[in-house]
Design an enzyme around this catalytic site. Structure first.
Site, PDB file in Angstrom:
ATOM      1  N   HIS B 123       0.877  -1.172   0.000  1.00 44.33           N
ATOM      2  CA  HIS B 123       0.000   0.000   0.000  1.00 44.33           C
ATOM      3  C   HIS B 123       0.922   1.231   0.000  1.00 44.33           C
ATOM      4  CE1 HIS B 123      -2.710   2.996   1.827  1.00 44.33           C
ATOM      5  NE2 HIS B 123      -3.715   2.218   1.486  1.00 44.33           N
ATOM      6  N   ASP B 199       3.312  -4.567   7.949  1.00 45.10           N
ATOM      7  CA  ASP B 199       2.071  -3.805   7.808  1.00 45.10           C
ATOM      8  C   ASP B 199       0.916  -4.765   8.073  1.00 45.10           C
ATOM      9  OD1 ASP B 199      -0.195  -2.485   7.057  1.00 45.10           O
ATOM     10  OD2 ASP B 199       0.526  -1.841   5.090  1.00 45.10           O
ATOM     11  N   GLN B 202      -4.187  -5.360   7.083  1.00 46.59           N
ATOM     12  CA  GLN B 202      -5.187  -6.299   6.565  1.00 46.59           C
ATOM     13  C   GLN B 202      -5.071  -7.669   7.200  1.00 46.59           C
ATOM     14  OE1 GLN B 202      -7.633  -5.310   4.851  1.00 46.59           O
ATOM     15  NE2 GLN B 202      -6.934  -3.423   3.875  1.00 46.59           N
ATOM     16  N   LYS B 225     -10.261  -0.422  10.535  1.00 47.06           N
ATOM     17  CA  LYS B 225     -10.450  -1.606   9.704  1.00 47.06           C
ATOM     18  C   LYS B 225     -10.800  -2.813  10.566  1.00 47.06           C
ATOM     19  CE  LYS B 225      -7.049  -0.074   6.260  1.00 47.06           C
ATOM     20  NZ  LYS B 225      -7.806   0.240   5.060  1.00 47.06           N
ATOM     21  N   CYS B 366      -4.897   2.363  -3.610  1.00 45.07           N
ATOM     22  CA  CYS B 366      -3.693   2.955  -3.023  1.00 45.07           C
ATOM     23  C   CYS B 366      -2.478   2.056  -3.194  1.00 45.07           C
ATOM     24  CB  CYS B 366      -3.877   3.279  -1.532  1.00 45.07           C
ATOM     25  SG  CYS B 366      -5.150   4.468  -1.242  1.00 45.07           S
TER      26      CYS B 366
HETATM   27  C1  LIG Z   1      -2.266  -2.954   3.502  1.00 42.14           C
HETATM   28  C2  LIG Z   1      -2.633  -1.581   3.945  1.00 42.14           C
HETATM   29  N1  LIG Z   1      -1.707  -0.803   4.525  1.00 42.14           N
HETATM   30  C3  LIG Z   1      -1.987   0.427   4.956  1.00 42.14           C
HETATM   31  C4  LIG Z   1      -3.243   0.963   4.823  1.00 42.14           C
HETATM   32  C5  LIG Z   1      -3.466   2.363   5.278  1.00 42.14           C
HETATM   33  O1  LIG Z   1      -4.460   2.434   6.228  1.00 42.14           O
HETATM   34  P1  LIG Z   1      -4.955   3.873   6.726  1.00 42.14           P
HETATM   35  O2  LIG Z   1      -5.560   4.532   5.545  1.00 42.14           O
HETATM   36  O3  LIG Z   1      -5.932   3.550   7.789  1.00 42.14           O
HETATM   37  O4  LIG Z   1      -3.764   4.588   7.234  1.00 42.14           O
HETATM   38  C6  LIG Z   1      -4.242   0.200   4.234  1.00 42.14           C
HETATM   39  C7  LIG Z   1      -5.609   0.726   4.084  1.00 42.14           C
HETATM   40  O5  LIG Z   1      -6.127   1.048   3.056  1.00 42.14           O
HETATM   41  C8  LIG Z   1      -3.931  -1.098   3.775  1.00 42.14           C
HETATM   42  O6  LIG Z   1      -4.851  -1.858   3.186  1.00 42.14           O
END
Ligand SMILES: Cc1ncc(COP(=O)(O)O)c(C=O)c1O
Lengths: 124, 409
Positions: B123, B199, B202, B225, B366
């Protein structure tokens, strides 16, 4: 009907986009993308004496953005650059003839943005 | 017994009608809905306890401080932290957590020539903060994936050098669904003398994650999430690292002593939480953890695996579908990205919404570099959570068939 933005004319332009491709000796071209969905369009214009003689687009987009691009090319052919630069959001929704949500209006507006970028290039 | 009908009753929004039909919410990887227990915890905090924390000696301030601290312990324990309070920094979201590591650790510890090894399936949250370090001469490398969307471990080993100071990767991909072998990757990183960041955005919401077992030095995840309100998230980091690490934001609450010349830092985790925190959010985050603990994370995982397998089987039955990520549901989390032939995801998602009230994500999620790697300008993504049912998948399938009919391609 809940999917009435997919009117016949929009589907027609989506399936058979007009003026799709390239101009051999274009005066100017431009490219832009919508980072949200990855749609991308190129516009190429041939301008002489301030008038748009030919315009082509290519790229990849959804039905709404593709139809918008296709209709736009038809609309601006033979217009002066000045006239084409005056086209605005309202003209695009009117041209498409459907009510668009504020997310989908972005799809419809991308081709106009790229077309104007190409016309600005011409003026340089 | 895992009772989906009963779980659904806890989520007021699931009763909502959208465009005159029952909402089918399949965009959980972006953000989940909130159960009444979480909403109540939040309102109850503001009705009964609201006050600033760590500042007053009066009763309300003490209550709020205690609740805020307990929330840290709850979240830290949930991910297996050895020192749950000190090792859990509350943030607004996973993105902010990644930036704390990049600014607090990266900007101070890394020198020109040092390397960070990330992957192409990240992401933007786990790419862009590292790019900020390029100005310092830090090099960022990216591990590739194989054709099925698994991380290429051989490529990782090849790209690892003596200069690699951090290996960072997603635990479960938000596009491919791939679950990476975090334990193995952590070992590879540590054998090389590099730190390991995961990270967990998910994975933490969907399965049991234990930072000790996986060997994480850092882990980032978002509360929103996993049933908690937006504006909640956490950074896990090993105590020894946080102790040495430079704070990110400076100001009130994060200091021990301040003179006009210099300051010293507060104890962990407050050193990393400058300014008035979102205590209502913390309390609600804590209630979300209670809710998940009550369901049991193994049951959550089992439920999602079932739904995912069902969805993949059904989607595969439709002609011309392009489904991304590992085929084996054991190796993937509760989401599936797909394309309906050449149809543009905005058209697919647009019709699913307007005609079937099915909410899915369409776009690049993203993860622009991953889109480019897959050669897709964008994809559709249906993502599942504790309350989704097979009947909802059936509606999704019915909708996709209709999309094909309308757009006739
Ligand atoms: C794998 C992953 N990392 C990071 C994020 C970033 O999350 P946030 O937008 O809550 O900071 C997301 C969310 O879209 C994600 O799916």
């Amino acid at each position: 009907m809940a999917y009435d933005i997919y009117q016949e004319n929009i589907l027609d332009h989506y399936e058979n986009p007009r003026n799709f491709g390239h101009i051999l000796n274009c005066t100017a071209k431009a490219h832009d993308t919508n980072p949200l969905c990855g749609d991308m369009f190129d516009f190429e214009v041939a301008v002489s004496e301030g008038r748009i003689q030919d315009v082509r687009f290519n790229g990849k987009g959804c039905a709404i953005s593709t139809a918008s691009a296709s209709m736009l090319t038809e609309k601006i052919k033979n217009m002066t650059v000045e006239e084409a630069m005056k086209i605005e959001r309202e003209d695009i929704t009117e041209m498409l003839g459907v009510e668009l949500s504020h997310v989908r209006i972005k799809c419809a507006m991308l081709p106009l943005k790229v077309m104007k970028l190409a016309l600005i290039e011409c003026k340089k | 017994m895992y009772n989906v009908d009963k779980i659904r009753e806890d989520f007021p929004i699931l009763k909502r009608k959208v465009h005159g039909r029952q909402l089918v919410y399949l965009d959980n990887a972006a953000s989940t809905q909130k159960p009444i227990q979480v909403i109540d915890a939040w309102t109850n905090y503001y009705k009964e306890h609201n006050s600033n924390v760590h500042r007053g000696v009066h009763a309300l301030s003490q209550e709020a401080s205690l609740m805020h601290e307990e929330a840290h312990v709850k979240v830290g324990k949930f991910v297996g932290a050895k020192n749950p309070m000190e090792e859990t920094v509350f943030v607004r979201n996973a993105t902010e957590a990644a930036n704390i590591v990049a600014y607090g650790w990266g900007m101070h510890e890394l020198k020109a020539g040092d390397e960070v090894l990330s992957t192409v399936m990240e992401h933007h949250a786990n790419i862009v903060p590292w790019q900020f370090l390029k100005d310092r001469g830090v090099k960022i490398n990216f591990v590739d994936i194989d054709s099925e969307g698994n991380l290429n471990i051989e490529d990782m080993k090849e790209k690892l050098t003596k200069k690699t100071r951090l290996v960072t990767c997603v635990h479960a991909s938000n596009v491919l669904g791939t679950i990476n072998d975090a334990k193995e990757i952590g070992k590879i990183a540590h054998d090389n003398g590099s730190l390991f960041m995961l990270d967990g955005s998910q994975s933490v919401p969907h399965m049991q994650v234990d930072v000790k077992k996986l060997g994480c030095d850092f882990m980032i995840f978002s509360g929103h999430k996993m049933l908690a309100p937006m504006g909640t998230g956490a950074l896990y980091a090993k105590k020894e690292i946080l102790q040495k690490m430079h704070p990110f934001l400076g100001g009130g609450d994060m200091i021990h002593e301040v003179t006009l010349e210099k300051s010293t830092w507060n104890d962990l985790p407050w050193k990393f939480e400058a300014g008035t925190p979102d205590v209502g959010g913390s309390v609600a985050f804590s209630a979300a953890i209670d809710y998940l603990n009550k369901l049991g994370m193994d049951n959550v995982r089992k439920h999602e695996k079932e739904i995912t397998k069902y969805a993949i089987d059904k989607l595969s039955g439709i002609g011309g579908m392009n489904i991304f990520g590992p085929k084996n549901e054991e190796k993937r989390s509760g989401l599936v990205a797909f394309n309906v032939g050449e149809l543009h995801p905005h058209d697919v998602a647009g019709i699913l919404d307007s005609a079937y009230s099915v909410a899915i994500r369409s776009g690049q999620h993203c993860a622009h570099p991953l889109s480019a790697r897959l050669g897709q300008t964008s994809t559709n993504r249906a993502s599942f959570y504790v309350y989704n049912t097979k009947q909802e998948i059936d509606i999704l399938i019915e909708g996709i068939l209709k999309v094909k009919e309308i757009l006739g391609k």
